[in-house]
Design a protein around this motif. Structure first.
Motif, PDB file in Angstrom:
ATOM      1  N   ASN A  16       2.410  -1.217  -6.201  1.00 14.17           N
ATOM      2  CA  ASN A  16       1.836  -0.363  -5.166  1.00 14.17           C
ATOM      3  C   ASN A  16       0.353  -0.129  -5.427  1.00 14.17           C
ATOM      4  OD1 ASN A  16       1.339   2.969  -4.674  1.00 14.17           O
ATOM      5  ND2 ASN A  16       1.934   1.703  -2.949  1.00 14.17           N
ATOM      6  N   GLU A  17      -0.438  -0.252  -4.372  1.00 15.30           N
ATOM      7  CA  GLU A  17      -1.869   0.030  -4.468  1.00 15.30           C
ATOM      8  C   GLU A  17      -2.105   1.333  -3.726  1.00 15.30           C
ATOM      9  OE1 GLU A  17      -3.439  -4.499  -4.745  1.00 15.30           O
ATOM     10  OE2 GLU A  17      -3.026  -3.795  -2.725  1.00 15.30           O
ATOM     11  N   ASN A  18      -2.102   2.412  -4.458  1.00 13.99           N
ATOM     12  CA  ASN A  18      -2.230   3.728  -3.817  1.00 13.99           C
ATOM     13  C   ASN A  18      -3.709   4.106  -3.710  1.00 13.99           C
ATOM     14  OD1 ASN A  18      -2.082   6.238  -2.781  1.00 13.99           O
ATOM     15  ND2 ASN A  18      -0.866   7.133  -4.448  1.00 13.99           N
ATOM     16  N   ASN A  19      -4.284   3.799  -2.536  1.00 16.74           N
ATOM     17  CA  ASN A  19      -5.695   4.166  -2.307  1.00 16.74           C
ATOM     18  C   ASN A  19      -5.777   5.457  -1.476  1.00 16.74           C
ATOM     19  OD1 ASN A  19      -5.041   3.302   0.271  1.00 16.74           O
ATOM     20  ND2 ASN A  19      -6.188   1.397   0.136  1.00 16.74           N
ATOM     21  N   PHE A  20      -4.637   6.151  -1.397  1.00 16.12           N
ATOM     22  CA  PHE A  20      -4.540   7.501  -0.808  1.00 16.12           C
ATOM     23  C   PHE A  20      -4.690   7.569   0.696  1.00 16.12           C
ATOM     24  CE2 PHE A  20      -5.644   8.202  -5.260  1.00 16.12           C
ATOM     25  CZ  PHE A  20      -4.552   8.961  -5.633  1.00 16.12           C
ATOM     26  N   TYR A  21      -4.845   6.437   1.345  1.00 16.52           N
ATOM     27  CA  TYR A  21      -4.922   6.431   2.810  1.00 16.52           C
ATOM     28  C   TYR A  21      -4.156   5.250   3.392  1.00 16.52           C
ATOM     29  CZ  TYR A  21      -8.613   9.927   2.606  1.00 16.52           C
ATOM     30  OH  TYR A  21      -9.312  11.077   2.384  1.00 16.52           O
ATOM     31  N   ALA A  22      -3.491   5.485   4.513  1.00 17.92           N
ATOM     32  CA  ALA A  22      -2.941   4.418   5.343  1.00 17.92           C
ATOM     33  C   ALA A  22      -3.716   4.522   6.654  1.00 17.92           C
ATOM     34  CB  ALA A  22      -1.453   4.627   5.571  1.00 17.92           C
ATOM     35  N   GLU A  23      -4.622   3.607   6.881  1.00 20.16           N
ATOM     36  CA  GLU A  23      -5.641   3.767   7.923  1.00 20.16           C
ATOM     37  C   GLU A  23      -6.293   5.136   7.710  1.00 20.16           C
ATOM     38  OE1 GLU A  23      -4.556   2.809  11.956  1.00 20.16           O
ATOM     39  OE2 GLU A  23      -4.140   0.762  11.429  1.00 20.16           O
ATOM     40  N   GLY A  30       0.805  -1.219   0.000  1.00 20.78           N
ATOM     41  CA  GLY A  30       0.000   0.000   0.000  1.00 20.78           C
ATOM     42  C   GLY A  30       0.839   1.271   0.000  1.00 20.78           C
ATOM     43  N   ASP A  31       0.165   2.404  -0.088  1.00 19.54           N
ATOM     44  CA  ASP A  31       0.863   3.703  -0.051  1.00 19.54           C
ATOM     45  C   ASP A  31       1.517   3.915   1.310  1.00 19.54           C
ATOM     46  OD1 ASP A  31      -2.156   3.786   0.133  1.00 19.54           O
ATOM     47  OD2 ASP A  31      -1.658   5.608   1.252  1.00 19.54           O
ATOM     48  N   GLY A  32       0.865   3.422   2.370  1.00 18.44           N
ATOM     49  CA  GLY A  32       1.463   3.554   3.700  1.00 18.44           C
ATOM     50  C   GLY A  32       2.755   2.753   3.802  1.00 18.44           C
ATOM     51  N   ALA A  33       2.747   1.538   3.233  1.00 16.40           N
ATOM     52  CA  ALA A  33       3.932   0.674   3.279  1.00 16.40           C
ATOM     53  C   ALA A  33       5.110   1.290   2.534  1.00 16.40           C
ATOM     54  CB  ALA A  33       3.592  -0.692   2.695  1.00 16.40           C
TER      55      ALA A  33
HETATM   56 MG   LIG Z   1      -3.374   2.829   1.442  1.00 21.93          MG
END
Ligand SMILES: [Mg+2]
Ligand SMILES: Cc1ncc(C[n+]2csc(CCOP(=O)(O)OP(=O)(O)O)c2C)c(N)n1
Length: 355
Positions: free
Chosen positions: A205-212, A178-181
């Motif tokens: 990378n799966e950038n869903n624009f949020y990490a939690e 993810g983007d957070g990772a």
């Molecule tokens: Mg994310």
């Protein structure tokens, strides 16, 4: 590329910051010529996306009903990424997954009944009901595991790619994250090592624009994840992750490159999750209700339906049949999971050490 905003000095206009990132350039299917998307391949890919969606909708329902223990992080909305990438892999290739891993495992051939039984915590699950949602693995299918540790897949994937290169076995590894990772130290270490050793690996990378609850505009020093590839001397591509055709093309090039011994690639897939970080998340941190509404209209399954109908690959009736078939398959998986026995206490100490 312009530097990201980072931590704002005054109260940020969150909506604008979010939009700025979303509006950056991405590769889409209109930019690509699809070489090998046959009727059969299209059927497989659509059925797979439906399987992921139906699996996740069922997980949501039964989690709310209290029948699934632990936590579930749903992949709904991100189906085009796992499906488009794994369409190029065989059982001999490997993937590492994340805490949001059901989609990756379904796309890599994970058995629906075994997966459903695992998240229900039943003895017939892929991990005998001892791991649950965040530890689904199936080595025979090349699924090296979902992972409760953010960034936990990088080291495993890079190590597997190192072995593949050493053994000259032609296998490729895909590391989903993810983007957070991407802000974890191990991201940088592993991209560096993969590059200096020219390993057969693709970092997706799966950038869903949020990490939690933390938005990407706040936590990332670079605007895009893809541009970080420059630092590690590998190609970096930013692609529309809601558009499976674009993902399929981009991943196909990267996987072929890895298989030919030309080294790693970083792909950033821009996406958005349909639901909260985990089931039960109220999502009060979202930039605005407009943000969610805007993305709710972009369903990767519909995007693909439109594409295959327009390209005369599949008809609406064929797509509807696949949707029904998928619903039946997932319902059967739920029935199997519900009717399966609980693990017995004697099994607690089994499977802890390798024989
Ligand atoms: Mg994310
Ligand atoms: C090493 C580590 N740090 C923090 C957490 C808590 N945590 C679980 S998921 C998550 C967010 C991950 O965000 P991202 O990588 O963008 O993946 P997404 O959930 O958006 O798919 C965090 C911080 C964790 N599980 N592991």
């Amino acid at each position: 590329m312009e530097k990201a905003k980072g931590m704002p000095k005054s109260a940020p206009n969150v909506e604008t910051l979010f939009k700025e990132l979303v509006d950056l350039e991405v590769r889409t299917s209109t930019d690509t010529a699809v070489k090998d998307l046959t009727k059969d391949k299209s059927k497989d890919m659509y059925k797979n996306m439906e399987d992921i969606r139906n699996f996740e909708e069922s997980a949501k329902r039964y989690f709310a009903a209290g029948e699934i223990p632990g936590f579930v992080h749903l992949y709904a909305g991100e189906e085009a990424i796992a499906t488009g990438v794994c369409a190029h892999l065989s059982d001999d290739d490997y993937i590492t997954s994340t805490h949001r891993g059901h989609g990756h495992c379904v796309a890599k051939g994970g058995n629906l009944k075994g997966m459903m039984a695992e998240i229900f915590g039943k003895a017939t699950g892929l991990g005998k009901g001892k791991g649950g949602s965040m530890h689904i693995a199936d080595i025979d299918k090349g699924i090296l595991g979902a992972n409760g540790m953010v960034g936990g897949g990088f080291g495993i994937a890079t190590g597997a790619a190192m072995r593949n290169k050493y053994k000259k076995n032609g296998k490729v590894v895909v590391c989903f994250f993810g983007d957070g990772a991407a802000n974890e130290g191990i991201f940088h270490e592993c991209l560096n090592m993969a590059s200096i050793w020219n390993l057969p690996i693709v970092f997706v990378n799966e950038n869903n624009f949020y990490a939690e609850a933390t938005p990407q505009w706040y936590s990332s020093s670079s605007q895009t994840i893809a541009e970080r590839a420059v630092a590690y001397n590998m190609p970096g591509v930013r692609v529309n992750g809601k558009d499976i055709v674009a993902v399929y093309e981009t991943a196909g090039e990267a996987i072929e490159r890895a298989r030919k011994g030309e080294g790693p690639t970083l792909i950033e897939c821009v996406t958005y999750r349909n639901y909260g970080h985990f089931e039960g998340d109220e999502q009060k941190y979202k930039a605005s209700s407009g943000e969610e509404k805007e993305w709710a209209d972009v369903d990767p399954l519909d995007v693909f339906r439109d594409y295959v109908i327009e390209s005369d690959l599949l008809t609406e009736e064929e797509l509807d049949d696949l949707r029904e078939e998928s619903k039946r398959d997932v319902e059967e998986a739920v029935k199997y999971a519900k009717e399966s026995p609980e693990p017995q206490p004697e099994a607690l100490h089994e499977d802890v050490f390798a024989d």
